[in-house]
Each structure stands twice: as structure tokens, then as C-alpha cells.
Write an enzyme that holds these catalytic residues in place. Structure first.
Site, short mmCIF file in Angstrom:
data_model
loop_
_atom_site.label_atom_id
_atom_site.label_comp_id
_atom_site.label_asym_id
_atom_site.label_seq_id
_atom_site.Cartn_x
_atom_site.Cartn_y
_atom_site.Cartn_z
CG ASN A 60 -10.37 -4.84 -14.82
OD1 ASN A 60 -9.19 -4.25 -14.62
ND2 ASN A 60 -10.34 -6.10 -14.62
CB SER A 92 -10.18 -10.67 -9.20
OG SER A 92 -11.04 -10.75 -10.27
CG HIS A 93 -14.67 -8.79 -5.72
ND1 HIS A 93 -15.75 -9.35 -5.79
CD2 HIS A 93 -13.64 -9.63 -5.09
CE1 HIS A 93 -15.60 -10.20 -4.58
NE2 HIS A 93 -14.25 -10.31 -4.20
CB CYS A 94 -13.62 -6.16 -12.19
SG CYS A 94 -14.74 -7.79 -13.06
CB ALA A 95 -11.07 -4.43 -7.56
#
Length: 382
Positions: A100, A337-340
Site C-alpha cells: 500500500n 493482509s500484509h498491506c498487499a
């Protein structure tokens, strides 16, 4: 809990090299404001900042130390690069692999009218460099790409992407958050125009440090404007790097810690560190990839990849798995979600997320083996 087994190094390294904490503590007690005076405390801070630029230029293949610009992290570095190079009248290309920190600045520009296209990932999370070429337009200004996915660890062919981008007159902005310090990175050899890095992951420095390495000739507009210690009567921000992009007081205390971490990396050798981390990652992968109920994401046939293994166990929510790993086994991992978001959509893991195990040179084979056993026991319990 007897001992924490820390396998969340892709988020931040917990175990730092000898001397990092001491360097921060010493700087807090002795460092003045870099480039803001001629007394000893200020000059000492200035020397540390300058020496750290030199060391990072060596580590990352930046042609000029004065083109190493300090920020608070890679998120700020990416915002500076993206917002300082792109305009609403431009077009940009990125990939489904991105964090992100890349996506949101690009989406903000897209909302202002900028064109934006994505290189799509397949169900396994792969992208093909050949899919980039058809996306170029006459006004394509830059390709923004990760060096390694923070979710799968997969690495796109950056040198090939750079060649394609340059053939179309575009720049390559590289997010090296997961590779700087963990494997040899040479931005010049790769053809990278702007490399963005963070200090608290593979570079093993303090949080609140990071920056950009900028190829000579690349002109980035300042994101912030303010005090620089030089040209104080000018209305505009100084034009020369690094002060053009370093408005305000630098985090000299954190940079002192990053300086000590850079000393460790240069002495130990990034290649040797990479080999150790890769061996630990491969040991974990080979030990659990055939366990019934375990799904692993990413391409482990590739020669080069980050030391990351992300997985799910049956239909368990990843947050629940990570909680049990910590509560019952003392193993720290990263779920969710790991910002992905776009890569989760490609992998089909939007609902479940994924549990990420990420390895450091300071981890041991025994810790890896305990993690394998924990995953096996959890899978068998389902």
C-alpha cells in the site's frame, strides 16, 4: 513462555547487530542538530550523517553519496519519489505485487486524473515482464515496482523491467523494503532510477529511518519544504540533493544506529547474510511443504527470492493461527493482509489472509525446526 522465536523480520528486525543500540544511546547524549551549527555537537551529528550516506551508497550501489536522502521510512521515501516525479497529466505502471505504500500514493494521483495500469499477477502470484510493454503510453512517466513481495517473497526481474521502462523513456522507481540489507542490491547494475529503502528491516537499523537513492539526473520535486540549514534567504527549497528533499531536522539519533548497522553489514558481508537467511528459509519450506492441510504461497523454484514463507493451515483464519503460534509455542509471525491487497486478490486469500514467517541472520536452525513442528502439530489438530 521460555523464549520468543521471532520470525517476523519482514515487518521489522527485532535482534539488531552489536553496537546499534549503543550508537543510538550515545547519539542521544552527544549529537546536536546536523548541518545547523559549527560547534562540536552539531559537527559530530553532521559527520555521522555524512558517513552513513557513504556506507549506504556502497551497500545499495548509489553512484553518489549526496544522492542518498534520509526519510523516516520507505513509505515516506516512496511518497516523495511518486509524488515528486508524477503529475496528474502523466501515466504510470505498477504491479499487483505492491504494498500500500506504493498503491495509495498512486491511487491518490489517479483520483486527480493520472493514468494508471497494472501488470497482473496470476493465481500463483507471478508477473511476467513481457506483460509490461503493452501498457506503455506516450505519457508514461514511471514504472513503480517492488524488488521482492512482502507477502510471497517472490522477486520480479527488475533488470528486465528497467530495460523495458528505459526503452520507452520511463523511469523505474524500486521499492527495496524487503531486499536492502538482506541480499546484494546494486541500483546502478539493475538500472534503477530511484531506490526506496527502510532502515528497520534488512538494514537492521532503528525504526524511523529510511530513504531514497537517486540516480544523478533524476529531478524529484520536494514533498516537504522548510529549514535546510543552507540558503536560508531563498524562498524555494534548495535545489541540490540531499537538502532538496530533507526539510527539517534529521533523525540523527536513528541515523547513528543505522550507521552502526551499516558497519555490521559491510563487515559481515551482505552475501554471507543472504546465504544464511536463504538456508533458513529453505529449511523451513522443505520441512513443512508436504504437511497435509498446509498451503504455501510463492515460487520456491526461483533462484532469487526474499527469505519469506507465507502459508495457511486448512481453512483457519490466519490471525487465529498466528495467535496460537505465539500463545502456545512462543513463535512470532505476521498474519492478515500484509498491506498487499491486490496480491491477496490474485492468490484468492482475501478472506483468510496468510501467516508469514520471515527469517533473519540471527535466527537459528533449532528455531526453524521448532516452527516446522508447530505448523505440523497445528495442521494435524485440524
Amino acid at each position: 513462555m521460555e523464549k520468543l522465536i521471532y520470525l517476523d523480520n519482514a515487518a521489522t528486525t527485532l535482534r539488531k547487530p552489536p553496537g546499534v543500540a549503543e550508537a543510538v544511546a550515545q547519539a542521544i547524549l552527544t549529537a546536536g542538530n546536523a548541518a545547523r551549527g559549527a560547534h562540536g555537537a552539531s559537527l559530530q551529528a553532521s559527520r555521522t550523517v555524512y558517513e552513513t550516506r557513504q556506507k549506504l551508497a556502497r551497500l545499495l550501489g548509489c553512484p553518489r553519496p549526496d544522492h542518498v536522502v534520509f526519510t523516516s521510512n520507505s513509505t515516506m521515501a516512496l511518497n516523495i519519489a511518486i509524488q515528486g516525479l508524477l503529475s496528474p497529466s502523466d501515466h504510470a505502471i505498477t504491479t499487483d505485487l505492491e504494498h500500500n505504500s506504493v498503491l495509495r500514493p498512486l491511487y491518490a494521483l489517479q483520483a486527480q486524473g493520472m493514468g494508471l495500469d497494472f501488470v497482473r499477477a496470476d493465481r500463483q502470484g507471478h508477473i511476467r515482464p513481457d506483460d509490461i510493454a503493452p501498457l506503455f503510453r506516450p505519457n508514461t512517466r514511471a514504472v513503480v515496482c517492488t524488488h521482492a513481495s512482502n507477502l510471497t517473497g517472490d522477486m520480479p526481474d527488475v533488470a528486465c523491467i528497467a530495460e523495458i521502462a528505459h526503452a520507452h523513456g520511463a523511469l523505474l522507481i524500486l521499492d527495496a523494503s524487503q531486499t536492502a540489507g538482506t541480499m546484494p542490491v546494486d541500483m546502478t547494475a539493475l538500472g534503477v532510477d530511484v531506490l526506496c529503502f527502510t532502515g528497520h528491516k534488512g538494514l537492521m537499523g532503528p525504526q524511523g529511518t529510511g530513504g531514497l537513492c537517486i540516480r544523478p539526473g533524476v529531478d524529484i520535486r520536494p514533498l516537504l519544504r522548510g529549514g535546510s540549514g543552507v540558503h536560508s534567504f531563498d524562498r524555494e527549497q534548495p535545489r541540490d540533493y540531499p537538502t532538496r528533499l530533507e526539510a527539517g531536522t534529521l533523525n540523527s539519533h536513528g541515523i547513528a544506529g543505522l550507521d552502526a548497522a551499516a558497519d555490521y553489514l559491510l563487515e559481515a558481508g551482505v552475501e554471507a547474510i543472504c546465504q544464511k537467511e536463504q538456508a533458513l528459509m529453505r529449511r523451513f519450506y522443505e520441512g513443512m511443504r508436504h504437511i497435509d492441510g498446509v498451503t504455501v504461497y510463492g515460487d520456491f523454484t526461483a533462484k532469487h527470492r526474499a527469505a519469506i514463507v507465507s502459508l495457511n493451515i486448512c481453512d483457519w483464519d490466519s490471525a487465529e493461527v498466528s495467535d496460537v503460534l505465539y500463545a502456545d509455542y512462543g513463535i512470532a509471525t505476521r498474519p492478515g493482509s500484509h498491506c498487499a491487497p491486490r496480491l491477496h486478490e490474485a492468490l484468492g486469500t482475501v478472506r483468510q489472509g496468510a501467516v508469514r514467517f520471515s527469517f533473519s541472520v540471527f535466527n537459528s536452525e533449532d528455531e526453524v525446526d521448532m516452527a516446522i513442528q508447530a505448523v505440523k502439530e497445528l495442521a494435524q489438530s485440524k
